[in-house]
Write a protein that holds these residues in place. Structure first.
Motif, PDB file in Angstrom:
ATOM      1  N   SER A 140       0.819  -1.211   0.000  1.00  0.00           N
ATOM      2  CA  SER A 140       0.000   0.000   0.000  1.00  0.00           C
ATOM      3  C   SER A 140       0.858   1.267   0.000  1.00  0.00           C
ATOM      4  O   SER A 140       0.340   2.374   0.050  1.00  0.00           O
ATOM      5  CB  SER A 140      -0.952   0.008   1.201  1.00  0.00           C
ATOM      6  OG  SER A 140      -0.214   0.076   2.408  1.00  0.00           O
ATOM      7  N   LYS A 167       3.117   1.791  -5.594  1.00  0.00           N
ATOM      8  CA  LYS A 167       2.176   2.518  -6.451  1.00  0.00           C
ATOM      9  C   LYS A 167       2.882   3.325  -7.548  1.00  0.00           C
ATOM     10  O   LYS A 167       2.415   3.369  -8.685  1.00  0.00           O
ATOM     11  CB  LYS A 167       1.330   3.449  -5.575  1.00  0.00           C
ATOM     12  CG  LYS A 167       0.234   4.162  -6.307  1.00  0.00           C
ATOM     13  CD  LYS A 167      -0.586   4.974  -5.306  1.00  0.00           C
ATOM     14  CE  LYS A 167      -1.593   5.850  -5.987  1.00  0.00           C
ATOM     15  NZ  LYS A 167      -2.350   6.636  -5.032  1.00  0.00           N
ATOM     16  N   GLY A 169      -0.540  -8.387  -2.584  1.00  0.00           N
ATOM     17  CA  GLY A 169      -0.054  -7.264  -1.803  1.00  0.00           C
ATOM     18  C   GLY A 169      -0.249  -7.541  -0.334  1.00  0.00           C
ATOM     19  O   GLY A 169      -1.314  -8.010   0.072  1.00  0.00           O
ATOM     20  N   LEU A 218      -7.463  -3.053   3.455  1.00  0.00           N
ATOM     21  CA  LEU A 218      -7.989  -2.794   2.110  1.00  0.00           C
ATOM     22  C   LEU A 218      -8.688  -4.047   1.604  1.00  0.00           C
ATOM     23  O   LEU A 218      -8.251  -5.164   1.896  1.00  0.00           O
ATOM     24  CB  LEU A 218      -6.860  -2.465   1.122  1.00  0.00           C
ATOM     25  CG  LEU A 218      -6.037  -1.207   1.312  1.00  0.00           C
ATOM     26  CD1 LEU A 218      -4.871  -1.184   0.325  1.00  0.00           C
ATOM     27  CD2 LEU A 218      -6.892   0.029   1.138  1.00  0.00           C
ATOM     28  N   ASN A 272      -9.729  -6.385  -1.778  1.00  0.00           N
ATOM     29  CA  ASN A 272      -9.058  -6.662  -3.052  1.00  0.00           C
ATOM     30  C   ASN A 272      -9.385  -5.571  -4.067  1.00  0.00           C
ATOM     31  O   ASN A 272      -8.505  -5.111  -4.799  1.00  0.00           O
ATOM     32  CB  ASN A 272      -9.475  -8.026  -3.600  1.00  0.00           C
ATOM     33  CG  ASN A 272      -8.845  -9.171  -2.843  1.00  0.00           C
ATOM     34  OD1 ASN A 272      -7.813  -9.019  -2.196  1.00  0.00           O
ATOM     35  ND2 ASN A 272      -9.471 -10.325  -2.915  1.00  0.00           N
ATOM     36  N   GLU A 274     -10.248  -2.404  -3.498  1.00  0.00           N
ATOM     37  CA  GLU A 274      -9.555  -1.159  -3.145  1.00  0.00           C
ATOM     38  C   GLU A 274      -8.074  -1.229  -3.518  1.00  0.00           C
ATOM     39  O   GLU A 274      -7.502  -0.249  -4.019  1.00  0.00           O
ATOM     40  CB  GLU A 274      -9.704  -0.869  -1.646  1.00  0.00           C
ATOM     41  CG  GLU A 274     -11.102  -0.461  -1.245  1.00  0.00           C
ATOM     42  CD  GLU A 274     -11.299  -0.447   0.267  1.00  0.00           C
ATOM     43  OE1 GLU A 274     -12.046   0.432   0.727  1.00  0.00           O
ATOM     44  OE2 GLU A 274     -10.715  -1.299   0.978  1.00  0.00           O
ATOM     45  N   PHE A 275      -7.467  -2.383  -3.300  1.00  0.00           N
ATOM     46  CA  PHE A 275      -6.067  -2.568  -3.675  1.00  0.00           C
ATOM     47  C   PHE A 275      -5.905  -2.415  -5.187  1.00  0.00           C
ATOM     48  O   PHE A 275      -5.027  -1.690  -5.660  1.00  0.00           O
ATOM     49  CB  PHE A 275      -5.576  -3.937  -3.205  1.00  0.00           C
ATOM     50  CG  PHE A 275      -4.175  -4.275  -3.631  1.00  0.00           C
ATOM     51  CD1 PHE A 275      -3.102  -3.488  -3.237  1.00  0.00           C
ATOM     52  CD2 PHE A 275      -3.922  -5.397  -4.402  1.00  0.00           C
ATOM     53  CE1 PHE A 275      -1.804  -3.808  -3.625  1.00  0.00           C
ATOM     54  CE2 PHE A 275      -2.633  -5.727  -4.785  1.00  0.00           C
ATOM     55  CZ  PHE A 275      -1.574  -4.931  -4.399  1.00  0.00           C
ATOM     56  N   ARG A 276      -6.767  -3.078  -5.951  1.00  0.00           N
ATOM     57  CA  ARG A 276      -6.706  -2.965  -7.419  1.00  0.00           C
ATOM     58  C   ARG A 276      -6.885  -1.513  -7.858  1.00  0.00           C
ATOM     59  O   ARG A 276      -6.175  -1.036  -8.752  1.00  0.00           O
ATOM     60  CB  ARG A 276      -7.777  -3.842  -8.062  1.00  0.00           C
ATOM     61  CG  ARG A 276      -7.473  -5.300  -8.007  1.00  0.00           C
ATOM     62  CD  ARG A 276      -8.541  -6.123  -8.747  1.00  0.00           C
ATOM     63  NE  ARG A 276      -8.326  -7.518  -8.496  1.00  0.00           N
ATOM     64  CZ  ARG A 276      -9.095  -8.274  -7.729  1.00  0.00           C
ATOM     65  NH1 ARG A 276     -10.182  -7.774  -7.157  1.00  0.00           N
ATOM     66  NH2 ARG A 276      -8.812  -9.542  -7.541  1.00  0.00           N
ATOM     67  N   GLN A 316      -6.192   1.236  -6.193  1.00  0.00           N
ATOM     68  CA  GLN A 316      -4.989   2.007  -5.872  1.00  0.00           C
ATOM     69  C   GLN A 316      -3.875   1.732  -6.886  1.00  0.00           C
ATOM     70  O   GLN A 316      -3.165   2.650  -7.301  1.00  0.00           O
ATOM     71  CB  GLN A 316      -4.490   1.679  -4.464  1.00  0.00           C
ATOM     72  CG  GLN A 316      -5.270   2.338  -3.375  1.00  0.00           C
ATOM     73  CD  GLN A 316      -4.618   2.148  -2.012  1.00  0.00           C
ATOM     74  OE1 GLN A 316      -3.527   1.594  -1.878  1.00  0.00           O
ATOM     75  NE2 GLN A 316      -5.310   2.617  -0.982  1.00  0.00           N
ATOM     76  N   TYR A 321      -5.139  -9.087  -1.980  1.00  0.00           N
ATOM     77  CA  TYR A 321      -4.567  -8.274  -0.917  1.00  0.00           C
ATOM     78  C   TYR A 321      -4.687  -9.023   0.395  1.00  0.00           C
ATOM     79  O   TYR A 321      -5.716  -9.636   0.692  1.00  0.00           O
ATOM     80  CB  TYR A 321      -5.288  -6.923  -0.821  1.00  0.00           C
ATOM     81  CG  TYR A 321      -4.654  -5.987   0.172  1.00  0.00           C
ATOM     82  CD1 TYR A 321      -3.494  -5.300  -0.140  1.00  0.00           C
ATOM     83  CD2 TYR A 321      -5.193  -5.816   1.440  1.00  0.00           C
ATOM     84  CE1 TYR A 321      -2.886  -4.448   0.777  1.00  0.00           C
ATOM     85  CE2 TYR A 321      -4.604  -4.957   2.361  1.00  0.00           C
ATOM     86  CZ  TYR A 321      -3.450  -4.285   2.021  1.00  0.00           C
ATOM     87  OH  TYR A 321      -2.856  -3.440   2.931  1.00  0.00           O
ATOM     88  N   GLN A 379      -4.030  -8.260   4.432  1.00  0.00           N
ATOM     89  CA  GLN A 379      -3.729  -7.235   5.434  1.00  0.00           C
ATOM     90  C   GLN A 379      -3.036  -7.876   6.621  1.00  0.00           C
ATOM     91  O   GLN A 379      -3.405  -8.962   7.056  1.00  0.00           O
ATOM     92  CB  GLN A 379      -5.030  -6.546   5.872  1.00  0.00           C
ATOM     93  CG  GLN A 379      -4.830  -5.331   6.742  1.00  0.00           C
ATOM     94  CD  GLN A 379      -4.755  -5.631   8.226  1.00  0.00           C
ATOM     95  OE1 GLN A 379      -5.349  -6.580   8.709  1.00  0.00           O
ATOM     96  NE2 GLN A 379      -4.009  -4.823   8.942  1.00  0.00           N
TER      97      GLN A 379
END
Length: 185
Positions: A23, A28, A52, A58, A60, A62-64, A66, A94, A96
């Motif tokens: 993250s 990024k 990630g 996050l 999955n 939200e990760f994608r 970002q 993702y 966490q």
């Protein structure tokens, strides 16, 4: 419809790429845009799973999102092509967790086992440490304790440690010593 051949003489083996610090800014701004560009050139395995792992909670999706934002902003190829992005991001996951939490590594292990089944990755794993240098020894120790430094299916396991590799010669030598207790060169 003609399919573009893979420019490599032998297709790279399917694998799971696990990014610690996923993250963060490095992932990024630099890492994911570069990997996306390699995918456009068809230089990656057909079945590459990208996992990630970071502290922030996050989903999955939200990760994608970002990572897509990072690619759209920082890729040298410009904003992501919708079809290419859909194909590239379909295997993003993702996980966490805190880097020192053994439970995070148990969840990661279960996720990698599922990806091995779904993607036939054969236990091939590449760990990328895109974290602050202080986290390197902690992550290495947890990978060892959780046995993630060994492939359950006889595949290969590798690690990339982002620079800086230590603060000076002594700390670099100590990190190298720690890394060699977890991974063979």
């Amino acid at each position: 419809m003609t399919q573009t051949p893979n420019p490599l003489p032998h297709a790279p083996a399917p694998c799971a790429l696990v990014i610690f610090g996923a993250s963060g800014d490095l992932t990024k701004r630099k890492l994911l845009p570069a990997i996306y560009n390699l995918s456009l050139l068809r230089l990656l395995p057909e079945c590459l799973s990208i996992v990630g792992l970071a502290r922030r909670p996050l989903s999955n999706a939200e990760f994608r999102n970002q990572m897509l934002e990072g690619i759209n902003t920082f890729s040298r190829k410009g904003p992501a092509d919708a079809a290419a992005w859909a194909n590239f991001s379909r295997r993003f996951e993702y996980c966490q967790g805190n880097f020192d939490d053994p439970n995070a590594y148990q969840r990661l292990s279960a996720l990698l086992a599922r990806l091995d089944r779904e993607c036939s990755t054969g236990g091939n794993r590449l760990f990328y440490l895109a974290t602050a240098p202080a986290a390197f020894p902690v992550i290495l120790e947890q990978l060892k304790k959780s046995r993630l430094n060994h492939s359950p299916a006889g595949g290969w396991v590798r690690i990339v440690i982002e620079k800086p590799f230590g603060r000076d010669l002594g700390s670099a030598q100590e990190l190298n010593r720690i890394a060699h207790t977890v991974f063979s060169e």
